[in-house]
Each structure stands twice: as C-alpha cells, then as structure tokens.
Scaffold this active site. Structure first.
Site, PDB file in Angstrom:
ATOM      1  N   LEU A  66       0.819  -1.208   0.000  1.00  0.00           N
ATOM      2  CA  LEU A  66       0.000   0.000   0.000  1.00  0.00           C
ATOM      3  C   LEU A  66       0.855   1.263   0.000  1.00  0.00           C
ATOM      4  O   LEU A  66       0.399   2.321  -0.425  1.00  0.00           O
ATOM      5  CB  LEU A  66      -0.948   0.002   1.212  1.00  0.00           C
ATOM      6  CG  LEU A  66      -1.964  -1.130   1.237  1.00  0.00           C
ATOM      7  CD1 LEU A  66      -2.808  -1.067   2.504  1.00  0.00           C
ATOM      8  CD2 LEU A  66      -2.849  -1.104  -0.002  1.00  0.00           C
TER       9      LEU A  66
ATOM     10  N   HIS B 208       6.450  -9.309   5.551  1.00  0.00           N
ATOM     11  CA  HIS B 208       6.410  -8.043   4.822  1.00  0.00           C
ATOM     12  C   HIS B 208       6.075  -6.900   5.783  1.00  0.00           C
ATOM     13  O   HIS B 208       6.729  -5.856   5.784  1.00  0.00           O
ATOM     14  CB  HIS B 208       5.366  -8.157   3.701  1.00  0.00           C
ATOM     15  CG  HIS B 208       5.119  -6.893   2.948  1.00  0.00           C
ATOM     16  ND1 HIS B 208       5.507  -6.738   1.642  1.00  0.00           N
ATOM     17  CD2 HIS B 208       4.499  -5.731   3.302  1.00  0.00           C
ATOM     18  CE1 HIS B 208       5.138  -5.526   1.225  1.00  0.00           C
ATOM     19  NE2 HIS B 208       4.532  -4.903   2.218  1.00  0.00           N
ATOM     20  N   GLU B 209       5.051  -7.097   6.624  1.00  0.00           N
ATOM     21  CA  GLU B 209       4.632  -6.037   7.551  1.00  0.00           C
ATOM     22  C   GLU B 209       5.673  -5.803   8.642  1.00  0.00           C
ATOM     23  O   GLU B 209       5.902  -4.654   9.048  1.00  0.00           O
ATOM     24  CB  GLU B 209       3.266  -6.357   8.164  1.00  0.00           C
ATOM     25  CG  GLU B 209       2.135  -6.481   7.157  1.00  0.00           C
ATOM     26  CD  GLU B 209       1.997  -5.312   6.192  1.00  0.00           C
ATOM     27  OE1 GLU B 209       2.337  -4.157   6.543  1.00  0.00           O
ATOM     28  OE2 GLU B 209       1.550  -5.546   5.043  1.00  0.00           O
TER      29      GLU B 209
ATOM     30  N   HIS C 193       8.247  -3.433   7.567  1.00  0.00           N
ATOM     31  CA  HIS C 193       7.859  -2.026   7.749  1.00  0.00           C
ATOM     32  C   HIS C 193       8.232  -1.535   9.141  1.00  0.00           C
ATOM     33  O   HIS C 193       8.715  -0.416   9.309  1.00  0.00           O
ATOM     34  CB  HIS C 193       6.353  -1.837   7.545  1.00  0.00           C
ATOM     35  CG  HIS C 193       5.942  -1.774   6.121  1.00  0.00           C
ATOM     36  ND1 HIS C 193       6.342  -0.778   5.257  1.00  0.00           N
ATOM     37  CD2 HIS C 193       5.147  -2.591   5.393  1.00  0.00           C
ATOM     38  CE1 HIS C 193       5.814  -0.985   4.063  1.00  0.00           C
ATOM     39  NE2 HIS C 193       5.082  -2.086   4.116  1.00  0.00           N
TER      40      HIS C 193
END
Length: 168
Positions: free
Chosen positions: A93, A134-135, A138
């Site tokens: 996103l 993936h998160e 972040h």
C-alpha cells in the site's frame, strides 16, 4: 473509526524503526480499528502502524476476501521454522501499483500480543507467513523494494514521485 493516510515511498518516515508497544490501551485499540478500516478501504491485506506514521510495533492482517479473519500482532517476533525460501509477487500500500518477486522463508513461528494484550504464539505458512514478514519489515524501516535491484527501485521511486507531484 477513521480512515488514516498511508505514507508512500520514498517518504523518509517509512524508514523509521518502530518502538515496542509498552501498554495495550483503549487508544491503541482505536488505532487498530482505524488501521483495519484503512487497510480494507485501500484495499490491502496487511498494514503496519509505520505506514500510517505511527512508529510502534503493531500490525494488522486479514488475507480473507470477505474480511472475516482480522489478525492483530503487537510486538511480533518471528522464528524461521523452515529455511527454504518461497518466491512471491508482493505489492504494498506504500508502493501503490507495483509488484515484484521477493524471496522469504515459507514457514515461520510468530509470538506477539493480541488486541487485548494477551500473548500468543502461532505457526504460519503460505500467504499469511509472507504477509507477516512483509509487515514486520515495515516496523524495521524496510520496504519490499529493498529486495529488488537498485535500478528497478530507482524507476519505481521516480514514477511515484511524479505521481505524488501530480496529485499535489
């Protein structure tokens, strides 16, 4: 609930390493609800607090099409259960419109707190394992574009900067 603004690459705030959550409060649960609303509206399957400019170790995931399995991970820690890497086309996103192949461990174990501050441990594989990794990237100030060639990353950066200027 409120829809939050999602930071977009190359925003330098995406490189901030998130701090551990020290207490699960009502305001944190409100943030969790807002993150789910933002993620579903985007639409996406995962969202880290860092992506909405809150630099705490918190992320939400729901890989179902009908939004029926919302998962919350506070202060997640991962242990790799199988060193074999799988290749997945990842999008983000914070890097809208781009998908690139990334290699990540296929099977992991995560330990975290849920939305009520209760600890849990769970084995994950497939899309859920990939999404969680993936998160967590972040939360560590990393993006999936860090796994691709510098040339591709620069091309994506230039395109997104141009789009951001156009939007004003």
């Amino acid at each position: 609930m409120a829809k939050l603004d999602i930071l977009e690459f190359p925003d330098p705030r995406l490189r901030t390493v998130a701090s551990p959550v020290t207490e699960v409060t009502d305001s944190l649960r409100t943030l969790i609800d807002d993150m789910f609303e933002t993620m579903y509206a985007a639409p996406g399957i995962g969202l880290a607090a860092s992506q909405v400019n809150v630099h705490q170790r918190l992320l939400v995931i729901d890989i179902t099409e009908d939004h029926s399995e919302p998962l919350v991970f506070i202060n997640p820690e991962v242990k790799v259960l199988d060193p074999e890497l799988g290749e997945y086309d990842e999008g983000c996103l914070s890097v809208p419109g781009f998908y690139e192949t990334v290699k990540r461990p296929r099977r992991i174990e995560v330990s975290a707190l849920d939305r009520n501050g209760e600890p849990f441990t769970r084995e994950l594989d497939g899309l859920l394992a990939i999404c969680l990794q993936h998160e967590i990237d972040h939360l560590d100030g990393k993006l999936f574009v860090d796994y691709i060639s510098p040339l591709k990353r620069q091309r994506i950066r230039k395109k997104l900067e141009k789009d951001q200027r156009r939007r004003g």
